[in-house]
Design an enzyme around this catalytic site. Structure first.
Site, mmCIF file in Angstrom:
data_model
loop_
_atom_site.group_PDB
_atom_site.id
_atom_site.type_symbol
_atom_site.label_atom_id
_atom_site.label_comp_id
_atom_site.label_asym_id
_atom_site.label_seq_id
_atom_site.Cartn_x
_atom_site.Cartn_y
_atom_site.Cartn_z
ATOM 1 N N LYS A 85 4.132 -8.186 18.983
ATOM 2 C CA LYS A 85 3.326 -7.266 17.815
ATOM 3 C C LYS A 85 4.902 -6.892 16.600
ATOM 4 C CE LYS A 85 1.117 -4.732 13.980
ATOM 5 N NZ LYS A 85 0.577 -4.730 14.002
ATOM 6 N N ASP A 90 5.509 -1.067 8.075
ATOM 7 C CA ASP A 90 4.164 -1.519 7.516
ATOM 8 C C ASP A 90 3.937 -1.107 6.307
ATOM 9 O OD1 ASP A 90 1.819 -3.099 7.053
ATOM 10 O OD2 ASP A 90 0.515 -2.158 8.993
ATOM 11 N N LYS A 97 -0.717 1.045 2.059
ATOM 12 C CA LYS A 97 -1.399 2.075 2.981
ATOM 13 C C LYS A 97 -1.626 3.739 1.544
ATOM 14 C CE LYS A 97 -0.053 0.315 7.539
ATOM 15 N NZ LYS A 97 -1.872 0.658 7.534
ATOM 16 N N ASP A 108 4.525 0.300 13.896
ATOM 17 C CA ASP A 108 4.145 -1.079 14.058
ATOM 18 C C ASP A 108 4.217 -1.964 14.641
ATOM 19 O OD1 ASP A 108 1.926 -1.957 13.548
ATOM 20 O OD2 ASP A 108 1.902 -2.700 11.941
ATOM 21 N N ASP A 167 -3.225 -5.184 4.443
ATOM 22 C CA ASP A 167 -3.534 -4.298 5.468
ATOM 23 C C ASP A 167 -3.202 -4.968 7.038
ATOM 24 O OD1 ASP A 167 -1.585 -1.931 6.727
ATOM 25 O OD2 ASP A 167 -3.132 -1.011 6.444
ATOM 26 N N GLU A 169 -2.415 -6.955 9.233
ATOM 27 C CA GLU A 169 -1.091 -8.064 8.443
ATOM 28 C C GLU A 169 -0.461 -8.732 10.123
ATOM 29 O OE1 GLU A 169 0.740 -5.158 10.431
ATOM 30 O OE2 GLU A 169 -0.607 -5.357 8.249
ATOM 31 N N ARG A 171 -2.880 -9.598 13.181
ATOM 32 C CA ARG A 171 -3.207 -10.344 13.488
ATOM 33 C C ARG A 171 -2.425 -11.623 12.652
ATOM 34 N NH1 ARG A 171 -8.855 -7.761 11.691
ATOM 35 N NH2 ARG A 171 -7.215 -5.887 11.652
#
Length: 311
Positions: A85, A90, A97, A108, A167, A169, A171
């Protein structure tokens, strides 16, 4: 050792100085003269090749998304795919967030950095296996062009995902990359991601979560991680929770509610692996050190140890 330091340094690099292009440059420097072939696919290629989820997550940023692929030993008998990933920052998107939640979000992309650290180790020690790394590289930002809650994205394998929470995101970008990797029918697919807060609610900050459709390989991986002093623990791919990500208007939605979040995220990913053997590593807790200040490089040596034992 150099691979681990490289992984940590890249994860610790502030997002301002970690554009997709800078990420790609650092990867090229790492694997230079290793025999790894690096392929860089840009936004136009992603559009032509139906990476609707990667493009959707990347829509809010002025920095365009990429897919970065690294190939080592493609003629080997045993082939592994490793997806990492790569969310370079993010913000959460419109499902924003909190300020404190954003403080560590330059990290991230730990999964993507780790994947490149692993393939570099595998290549430089000449393991007999084949390894292909796939890292979708995006920023999840807020702007007039960002996706909204309720939007539906169409992925590489044709399945549709209703985005209930922008959020969730990781996946989404992993879904496209997993679908693409599964088309080559490798013997084993790994993915590694700072995917869910739920994984470290369940296991604390020092233990990575493992979810797999193959118990034997899962057990071997956990044994490899114990050999080198990293800690992973299995969570169940509990089929009855699949209904938690049912959508009224798409094949699935990208969140399954508050409970069992690491499991419902993995069940979404499972929709994109075809009938391949697959191990999902959720390292959202241990990727960052206990004081939440710096990267650990967690997972790199476990993956390498596992692959070395196959050799």
């Amino acid at each position: 050792q150099n691979s681990i330091f490289w992984v940590r340094d890249l994860i610790n690099t502030p997002a301002l100085d970690k554009s997709p292009e800078e990420f790609i440059d650092k990867v090229n420097n790492l694997v230079d003269s290793s025999g790894i072939k690096v392929e860089v696919y840009d936004k136009e290629w992603l559009e032509v090749n139906n990476f609707g989820a990667v493009l959707g997550v990347g829509k809010g940023s002025e920095r365009p998304p990429y897919l970065l692929v690294g190939k080592y030993n493609p003629d080997a008998k045993y082939q592994i795919a490793l997806i990492g990933k790569g969310v370079l920052f993010d913000s959460g998107g419109y499902s924003l967030k909190s300020p404190s939640g954003m403080e560590t979000m330059k990290t991230d992309m730990s999964g993507a950095a780790s994947a490149w650290g692993v393939i570099n180790l595998v290549a430089r020690t000449n393991l007999k296996i084949g390894l292909t790394v796939y890292t979708p590289i995006v920023e999840n930002m807020v702007s007039g062009s960002a996706i909204r809650p309720g939007d539906v994205l169409k992925t590489r394998n044709g399945k549709t995902i209703e985005v209930m929470n922008t959020d969730a995101e990781g996946r989404l970008i992993m879904a496209d990359a997993l679908a693409f990797a599964s088309e080559a029918k490798p013997d084993l697919i790994f993915d590694i991601a700072t995917l869910t807060g739920a994984s470290y609610v369940a296991l604390g900050l020092d233990i990575g979560a493992v979810l797999s459709n193959n118990r034997d390989i899962e057990k071997k991986f956990i044994e490899s991680s114990e050999n080198i002093g990293e800690h992973f623990h299995p969570l169940p791919l509990f089929d009855q929770y699949r209904k938690l990500i049912d959508s009224d208007i798409a094949d699935m939605k990208n969140t399954g509610g508050r409970f069992g979040g690491a499991i419902t995220a993995a069940l979404l990913l499972r929709e994109f692996i075809g009938d391949n053997n697959w191990i999902h590593l959720d390292i959202a807790g241990p990727a960052r050190s206990d004081n939440r200040k710096g990267a650990t490089g967690f997972g790199v040596t476990s993956l390498y140890e596992f692959m070395k034992n196959l050799d």
